[in-house]
Design an enzyme around this catalytic site. Structure first.
Site, PDB file in Angstrom:
ATOM      1  N   ASN A  77      -1.531  -7.568  -2.383  1.00 15.31           N
ATOM      2  CA  ASN A  77      -1.163  -6.808  -3.572  1.00 15.31           C
ATOM      3  C   ASN A  77       0.350  -6.616  -3.738  1.00 15.31           C
ATOM      4  O   ASN A  77       0.815  -6.361  -4.840  1.00 15.31           O
ATOM      5  CB  ASN A  77      -1.863  -5.436  -3.499  1.00 15.31           C
ATOM      6  CG  ASN A  77      -1.255  -4.424  -4.443  1.00 15.31           C
ATOM      7  OD1 ASN A  77      -1.539  -4.433  -5.648  1.00 15.31           O
ATOM      8  ND2 ASN A  77      -0.390  -3.548  -3.936  1.00 15.31           N
ATOM      9  N   TYR A  99       7.867 -14.326 -12.718  1.00 14.00           N
ATOM     10  CA  TYR A  99       6.689 -13.507 -12.402  1.00 14.00           C
ATOM     11  C   TYR A  99       5.407 -14.181 -12.913  1.00 14.00           C
ATOM     12  O   TYR A  99       4.396 -14.236 -12.213  1.00 14.00           O
ATOM     13  CB  TYR A  99       6.893 -12.142 -13.051  1.00 14.00           C
ATOM     14  CG  TYR A  99       5.856 -11.090 -12.758  1.00 14.00           C
ATOM     15  CD1 TYR A  99       5.839 -10.421 -11.531  1.00 14.00           C
ATOM     16  CD2 TYR A  99       4.913 -10.715 -13.723  1.00 14.00           C
ATOM     17  CE1 TYR A  99       4.910  -9.413 -11.280  1.00 14.00           C
ATOM     18  CE2 TYR A  99       3.989  -9.718 -13.484  1.00 14.00           C
ATOM     19  CZ  TYR A  99       3.993  -9.069 -12.261  1.00 14.00           C
ATOM     20  OH  TYR A  99       3.064  -8.074 -12.012  1.00 14.00           O
ATOM     21  N   ALA A 132       0.822  -1.226   0.000  1.00 16.26           N
ATOM     22  CA  ALA A 132       0.000   0.000   0.000  1.00 16.26           C
ATOM     23  C   ALA A 132       0.845   1.261   0.000  1.00 16.26           C
ATOM     24  O   ALA A 132       0.307   2.367   0.061  1.00 16.26           O
ATOM     25  CB  ALA A 132      -0.937   0.001   1.213  1.00 16.26           C
TER      26      ALA A 132
HETATM   27  P1  NAP Z   1       4.901  -0.826  -7.196  1.00 15.55           P
HETATM   28  O1  NAP Z   1       4.485   0.545  -7.590  1.00 15.55           O
HETATM   29  O2  NAP Z   1       6.284  -1.277  -7.500  1.00 15.55           O
HETATM   30  O3  NAP Z   1       4.616  -0.984  -5.620  1.00 15.55           O
HETATM   31  C1  NAP Z   1       4.869  -2.210  -5.007  1.00 15.55           C
HETATM   32  C2  NAP Z   1       4.457  -2.170  -3.550  1.00 15.55           C
HETATM   33  O4  NAP Z   1       4.724  -3.476  -3.011  1.00 15.55           O
HETATM   34  C3  NAP Z   1       5.263  -1.165  -2.736  1.00 15.55           C
HETATM   35  O5  NAP Z   1       4.454  -0.535  -1.772  1.00 15.55           O
HETATM   36  C4  NAP Z   1       6.308  -2.051  -2.054  1.00 15.55           C
HETATM   37  O6  NAP Z   1       6.740  -1.606  -0.775  1.00 15.55           O
HETATM   38  C5  NAP Z   1       5.523  -3.327  -1.853  1.00 15.55           C
HETATM   39  N1  NAP Z   1       6.446  -4.458  -1.680  1.00 15.55           N
HETATM   40  C6  NAP Z   1       7.329  -4.977  -2.555  1.00 15.55           C
HETATM   41  N2  NAP Z   1       8.032  -5.963  -1.973  1.00 15.55           N
HETATM   42  C7  NAP Z   1       7.579  -6.071  -0.700  1.00 15.55           C
HETATM   43  C8  NAP Z   1       7.917  -6.881   0.404  1.00 15.55           C
HETATM   44  N3  NAP Z   1       8.864  -7.834   0.329  1.00 15.55           N
HETATM   45  N4  NAP Z   1       7.249  -6.689   1.568  1.00 15.55           N
HETATM   46  C9  NAP Z   1       6.283  -5.754   1.679  1.00 15.55           C
HETATM   47  N5  NAP Z   1       5.927  -4.945   0.663  1.00 15.55           N
HETATM   48  C10 NAP Z   1       6.567  -5.109  -0.508  1.00 15.55           C
HETATM   49  O7  NAP Z   1       3.953  -1.940  -7.852  1.00 15.55           O
HETATM   50  P2  NAP Z   1       2.508  -1.817  -8.554  1.00 15.55           P
HETATM   51  O8  NAP Z   1       2.730  -1.577  -9.986  1.00 15.55           O
HETATM   52  O9  NAP Z   1       1.631  -0.927  -7.763  1.00 15.55           O
HETATM   53  O10 NAP Z   1       2.041  -3.335  -8.418  1.00 15.55           O
HETATM   54  C11 NAP Z   1       1.177  -3.782  -7.382  1.00 15.55           C
HETATM   55  C12 NAP Z   1       0.761  -5.208  -7.677  1.00 15.55           C
HETATM   56  O11 NAP Z   1       0.105  -5.242  -8.948  1.00 15.55           O
HETATM   57  C13 NAP Z   1       1.924  -6.190  -7.778  1.00 15.55           C
HETATM   58  O12 NAP Z   1       1.543  -7.433  -7.246  1.00 15.55           O
HETATM   59  C14 NAP Z   1       2.145  -6.308  -9.260  1.00 15.55           C
HETATM   60  O13 NAP Z   1       2.737  -7.534  -9.605  1.00 15.55           O
HETATM   61  C15 NAP Z   1       0.724  -6.195  -9.773  1.00 15.55           C
HETATM   62  N6  NAP Z   1       0.644  -5.791 -11.167  1.00 15.55           N
HETATM   63  C16 NAP Z   1       1.111  -4.583 -11.573  1.00 15.55           C
HETATM   64  C17 NAP Z   1       1.019  -4.243 -12.913  1.00 15.55           C
HETATM   65  C18 NAP Z   1       1.501  -2.924 -13.441  1.00 15.55           C
HETATM   66  O14 NAP Z   1       1.456  -2.727 -14.666  1.00 15.55           O
HETATM   67  N7  NAP Z   1       1.940  -2.004 -12.629  1.00 15.55           N
HETATM   68  C19 NAP Z   1       0.444  -5.139 -13.827  1.00 15.55           C
HETATM   69  C20 NAP Z   1      -0.030  -6.366 -13.359  1.00 15.55           C
HETATM   70  C21 NAP Z   1       0.078  -6.670 -12.026  1.00 15.55           C
HETATM   71  P3  NAP Z   1       7.646  -0.267  -0.589  1.00 15.55           P
HETATM   72  O15 NAP Z   1       6.758   0.875  -0.962  1.00 15.55           O
HETATM   73  O16 NAP Z   1       7.991  -0.286   0.853  1.00 15.55           O
HETATM   74  O17 NAP Z   1       8.814  -0.432  -1.499  1.00 15.55           O
END
Ligand code: NAP
Length: 249
Positions: free
Chosen positions: A92, A157, A16
């Site tokens: 998430n 992934y 989040a």
């Molecule tokens: P993002 O902007 O990179 O944010 C990722 C979040 O996950 C951050 O808050 C991060 O924490 C947290 N996180 C990562 N590793 C963690 C860990 N080991 N423990 C606790 N928290 C952790 O990613 P997003 O694009 O919003 O993606 C969110 C989800 O949607 C993911 O599961 C991703 O695979 C999925 N998704 C994204 C896309 C896309 O196009 N963006 C497409 C398909 C699926 P910090 O803030 O502390 O670093």
């Protein structure tokens, strides 16, 4: 105060701190949920919770490494000691460590599986029983269209996201009779830090395969999650909902 859809509901949202998770946290807070914002760094989840409170809604934060069974277990113990159960769990948090299969290291494989998939097991394992006792709950796991169709350079992934889909459908069957739904959301390409590394050339290529001809926003995904959390979605379980501008039909 006006009674809202999620008034009194405890909502755990992992990842989040930024991107999609932050948008989900804000959208559930706006309909009355108390949000426990989880992310890896104290700074990012703390800032999200503060943002939510600054807007007049209810949130707290917990810095937890979701890839660690022990850390998740300790966090869930705190949540259960304080609230006795979580009503909504949004798994998430996620990372990418892209590489071609021939070059992919075991560490790149393991980190992605631990953070994206094993984390879903840890949170669900710890929070499910009290949720079942309440006979109401919503579990939403963040998959990806890559888990449905695969992707060049993303064997780790894609495996994690496909695993999330199987996991979600299985628990949906196990808890359906207890008033709990479990669904997965599969975003396409969404503008967040995760996709900000893509060059404009790659984005241009991607757009050719997106009928809506644009990348999605975190809010597009959050709206779908909000629907799945609502009382109106009580008969929707075991599904994967794509939020991808029509990319995978
Ligand atoms: P993002 O902007 O990179 O944010 C990722 C979040 O996950 C951050 O808050 C991060 O924490 C947290 N996180 C990562 N590793 C963690 C860990 N080991 N423990 C606790 N928290 C952790 O990613 P997003 O694009 O919003 O993606 C969110 C989800 O949607 C993911 O599961 C991703 O695979 C999925 N998704 C994204 C896309 C896309 O196009 N963006 C497409 C398909 C699926 P910090 O803030 O502390 O670093």
């Amino acid at each position: 105060m006006v009674e809202q859809e999620l008034s009194g509901k405890i909502c755990v949202v992992t990842g989040a701190g930024r991107g999609i998770g932050k948008a989900i946290a804000i959208s559930l807070a706006k309909i009355g949920g108390h949000i426990i914002c989880v992310s890896k760094s104290e700074e990012s989840c703390g800032a999200s919770a503060q943002d939510i409170r600054d807007q007049g809604y209810s949130a707290e934060h917990m810095a937890v490494d979701v890839s660690s069974a022990e850390s998740v277990s300790a966090a869930c113990k705190n949540i259960l000691d304080k609230y006795s159960a979580a009503d909504i769990l949004i798994n998430n948090a996620g990372i990418t460590r892209d590489n071609l299969m021939l070059k992919m290291s075991q560490l790149e494989w393991q980190e992605v599986l631990d953070t994206n998939l094993n984390s879903c097991f840890y949170w669900t394992k710890n929070l499910l029983h009290p949720m079942m006792k309440k006979r109401w709950g919503r579990i939403i796991n963040m998959a990806s269209i890559v888990g449905l169709i695969g992707n060049f350079g993303q064997a780790n992934y894609a495996a994690a996201k496909a695993g999330i889909i199987g996991f979600t459908k299985s628990i949906a069957r196990e808890v359906a009779s207890r008033g709990i739904t479990a669904n997965a959301v599969a975003p396409g390409f969404i503008r967040t830090d995760m996709t900000s590394k893509l060059s404009e050339n790659i984005v241009a290529e991607l757009l050719k395969n997106i009928p809506m001809k644009e990348l999605g926003t975190p809010e597009d995904v959050a709206e779908t999650v909000k629907f799945l959390c609502s009382h109106g979605a009580k008969y929707v379980t075991g599904h994967v909902i794509n939020v991808d501008g029509g990319m995978v039909m």
